[in-house]
Scaffold this motif. Sequence first.
Motif, mmCIF file in Angstrom:
data_model
loop_
_atom_site.group_PDB
_atom_site.id
_atom_site.type_symbol
_atom_site.label_atom_id
_atom_site.label_comp_id
_atom_site.label_asym_id
_atom_site.label_seq_id
_atom_site.Cartn_x
_atom_site.Cartn_y
_atom_site.Cartn_z
ATOM 1 N N SER A 179 0.840 -1.190 0.000
ATOM 2 C CA SER A 179 0.000 0.000 0.000
ATOM 3 C C SER A 179 0.877 1.241 0.000
ATOM 4 O O SER A 179 2.020 1.226 0.475
ATOM 5 C CB SER A 179 -0.932 0.012 1.215
ATOM 6 N N GLN A 180 0.340 2.326 -0.525
ATOM 7 C CA GLN A 180 1.111 3.557 -0.692
ATOM 8 C C GLN A 180 1.646 4.106 0.618
ATOM 9 O O GLN A 180 2.716 4.722 0.654
ATOM 10 C CB GLN A 180 0.220 4.605 -1.365
ATOM 11 N N ASP A 181 0.917 3.870 1.716
ATOM 12 C CA ASP A 181 1.318 4.447 2.998
ATOM 13 C C ASP A 181 2.043 3.460 3.916
ATOM 14 O O ASP A 181 2.263 3.750 5.097
ATOM 15 C CB ASP A 181 0.098 5.021 3.723
ATOM 16 N N ALA A 182 2.441 2.302 3.404
ATOM 17 C CA ALA A 182 3.136 1.302 4.226
ATOM 18 C C ALA A 182 4.489 1.822 4.679
ATOM 19 O O ALA A 182 5.231 2.425 3.898
ATOM 20 C CB ALA A 182 3.303 0.004 3.457
ATOM 21 N N THR A 183 4.832 1.563 5.929
ATOM 22 C CA THR A 183 6.111 2.016 6.477
ATOM 23 C C THR A 183 6.999 0.854 6.918
ATOM 24 O O THR A 183 8.025 1.058 7.564
ATOM 25 C CB THR A 183 5.874 2.954 7.671
ATOM 26 N N ASP A 184 6.611 -0.362 6.560
ATOM 27 C CA ASP A 184 7.415 -1.546 6.843
ATOM 28 C C ASP A 184 7.188 -2.541 5.705
ATOM 29 O O ASP A 184 6.054 -2.969 5.459
ATOM 30 C CB ASP A 184 7.026 -2.171 8.178
ATOM 31 N N LEU A 185 8.250 -2.908 5.000
ATOM 32 C CA LEU A 185 8.153 -3.805 3.856
ATOM 33 C C LEU A 185 8.781 -5.164 4.135
ATOM 34 O O LEU A 185 8.989 -5.962 3.219
ATOM 35 C CB LEU A 185 8.842 -3.169 2.635
ATOM 36 N N SER A 186 9.083 -5.438 5.403
ATOM 37 C CA SER A 186 9.807 -6.663 5.748
ATOM 38 C C SER A 186 9.042 -7.928 5.370
ATOM 39 O O SER A 186 9.645 -8.920 4.936
ATOM 40 C CB SER A 186 10.151 -6.677 7.240
ATOM 41 N N ALA A 187 7.711 -7.921 5.503
ATOM 42 C CA ALA A 187 6.922 -9.115 5.156
ATOM 43 C C ALA A 187 7.012 -9.399 3.655
ATOM 44 O O ALA A 187 7.194 -10.547 3.237
ATOM 45 C CB ALA A 187 5.467 -8.919 5.578
ATOM 46 N N GLN A 188 6.872 -8.356 2.839
ATOM 47 C CA GLN A 188 6.963 -8.553 1.390
ATOM 48 C C GLN A 188 8.361 -9.012 0.984
ATOM 49 O O GLN A 188 8.513 -9.912 0.146
ATOM 50 C CB GLN A 188 6.614 -7.255 0.666
ATOM 51 N N LEU A 189 9.380 -8.410 1.579
ATOM 52 C CA LEU A 189 10.747 -8.780 1.233
ATOM 53 C C LEU A 189 11.056 -10.213 1.662
ATOM 54 O O LEU A 189 11.742 -10.951 0.944
ATOM 55 C CB LEU A 189 11.731 -7.801 1.882
ATOM 56 N N ASN A 190 10.543 -10.610 2.813
ATOM 57 C CA ASN A 190 10.758 -11.973 3.277
ATOM 58 C C ASN A 190 10.116 -12.988 2.337
ATOM 59 O O ASN A 190 10.659 -14.066 2.083
ATOM 60 C CB ASN A 190 10.194 -12.151 4.687
ATOM 61 N N ALA A 191 8.937 -12.630 1.784
ATOM 62 C CA ALA A 191 8.245 -13.514 0.847
ATOM 63 C C ALA A 191 9.024 -13.670 -0.456
ATOM 64 O O ALA A 191 8.840 -14.648 -1.185
ATOM 65 C CB ALA A 191 6.847 -12.975 0.561
ATOM 66 N N LEU A 192 9.897 -12.715 -0.751
ATOM 67 C CA LEU A 192 10.673 -12.745 -1.988
ATOM 68 C C LEU A 192 12.049 -13.396 -1.811
ATOM 69 O O LEU A 192 12.792 -13.553 -2.780
ATOM 70 C CB LEU A 192 10.863 -11.313 -2.502
ATOM 71 N N ARG A 193 12.367 -13.810 -0.601
ATOM 72 C CA ARG A 193 13.723 -14.250 -0.288
ATOM 73 C C ARG A 193 14.165 -15.485 -1.075
ATOM 74 O O ARG A 193 15.282 -15.540 -1.594
ATOM 75 C CB ARG A 193 13.841 -14.534 1.212
ATOM 76 N N ASN A 194 13.322 -16.490 -1.173
ATOM 77 C CA ASN A 194 13.747 -17.782 -1.729
ATOM 78 C C ASN A 194 13.092 -18.101 -3.071
ATOM 79 O O ASN A 194 12.766 -19.244 -3.363
ATOM 80 C CB ASN A 194 13.447 -18.895 -0.722
ATOM 81 N N THR A 195 12.911 -17.094 -3.893
ATOM 82 C CA THR A 195 12.242 -17.308 -5.176
ATOM 83 C C THR A 195 13.195 -17.791 -6.266
ATOM 84 O O THR A 195 12.749 -18.217 -7.334
ATOM 85 C CB THR A 195 11.590 -16.002 -5.660
ATOM 86 N N GLY A 196 14.480 -17.681 -6.036
ATOM 87 C CA GLY A 196 15.451 -18.064 -7.055
ATOM 88 C C GLY A 196 15.718 -16.979 -8.078
ATOM 89 O O GLY A 196 16.453 -17.204 -9.044
#
Length: 381
Positions: free
Chosen positions: A200-217
Motif C-alpha cells: 500500500s502507498q502508505d506502508a512504512t514496513d516492507l519486511s513481510a513482502q521482502l521476506n516472501a521474496l527471499r527464496n524465489t530463485g
Amino acid sequence: MKKTRVFAAIASSFVLGAAAQADTIKIGVSQPLTGPVAASGTYVANGARLAAEHLNANGGVLGKQIELVVEDNKSNPREAVNTAEKLILRDKVPVMIGAWGSTFTLATMPKLEEYGVPMVVETASSSKITTAGNPWVFRISPTSRMEAQAFAKQLSTFDPPIKKVDFLSVNNDWGLGAATEFKAMFEANGIDVGRTETVSQDATDLSAQLNALRNTGSDTLIVTSGVEQLTLAIRQASEQRLPQRIITTGGSFPEQLLDNPGPKGYVSTHLLFFSPWTADKALHPEIAKAYMEGWKAKNYPFPGLTEGFRGYDAVLTVAKAIELAGEAEPKAIRDALWKTEVAGINGDIAFVKDGPEGKESGQNQPNVYVVQLQDGKVTAQ
C-alpha cells in the motif's frame, strides 16, 4: 460624504486588485505536498516555481508575469479532484500541471474534459492516461512501456546477467501498470518472471513482502514506488541480505542513502529521467546547468533535482504554448500544445497523438537514464 469616500476607496482598491490579477497569467499546479508521496510532489512544485521565476525575470509570457497557483492534492485521488475544481472554478486557471501520481491524474482527467481546461502531465506513467480518449491531456513524462523499452537496451550491460526477476510494486495504477509493462519486456527478452508482491502507498514496513521474496530463485528485484518507499525497500533488503539485486523504476531516487548508505558494497540501480550527476551528458546541458544553479541557490536538497525537473519542464512547456496561442485561453492553449516544441532538461519536448482517433491525448518521447548507487556514490551505467 465620508461614507462615499470610503466606498470609493474600496471600489478603487477592488479595481486595482482586479487589474493586478489581469497583469498575470495563472498556471494551476496540483501536487501531493502532504501524505505518503509528499517529498516527490514538493520537489516538482519547487521545480515549477524555479521555472516561473526564470521566465518572469526574462519578461514573462505575452508581456505578463506568470502566477503559479499551487494546490495540495494530499496524495489522494479524491483530493486531486477537489483541487482541480478549486483551480478551475475558483482560481480561473486556463491551464494546469499535475497531478504527480497516475491514480491522482486519472481521477482529475474527467474534470478537465468537463470544464475544457488542458493539463500538462509531468510525472504519471500509466498508459491509460493517454489512451483514455481525453483530448485535454498532454504528457511530458514517459509511459511505463517507454521506460521498460528504454531499459531493455541496457540488459546486456548487467554482470551477472539478469535471468529471473521478481517485482515489488506500490498497489495503484502506477505500480501495477509498471509491473505489467516490465514483465512483458522481460518475457520478450527471454527472462523469467517470478513472484510479485504489492504494498500500500502508505506502508512504512516492507519486511513481510521482502521476506516472501527471499527464496524465489530470482537474481533481480524490480521496485516501483515513491522515494520514501524506495529508500525503505533498499535499506530493509540490504539489512535482510536479500539475494536479488534491486532496480528501481519511475524516476524517483532514494536520496537518504546518499548520506546514510546501506551496508558497504551494496549496489542498487535506478532508472531516472534526469541525472544531476551526469548533467553534462544531457541533450541540453546549458538548460540543465541553469536549473541546477537555481535549485542550489534556493538551498533545495540536491537529490530532489531528479524529480524537480518535471515541474521545471512542465512550466516551460505551458509557457511556450501560451506564447504560441497568443492568449491565456484554455482551448487556444490546448490547440497550441500540439505545435509546441521546447528544449527541456530531459531533452526535446513535443507531442504526438495517442489514443482513439478524434480524441487523442498528447504524448512526449522522453529520455531515460540509468545510474547505480553504491556506498553513497552515484555513477552512470
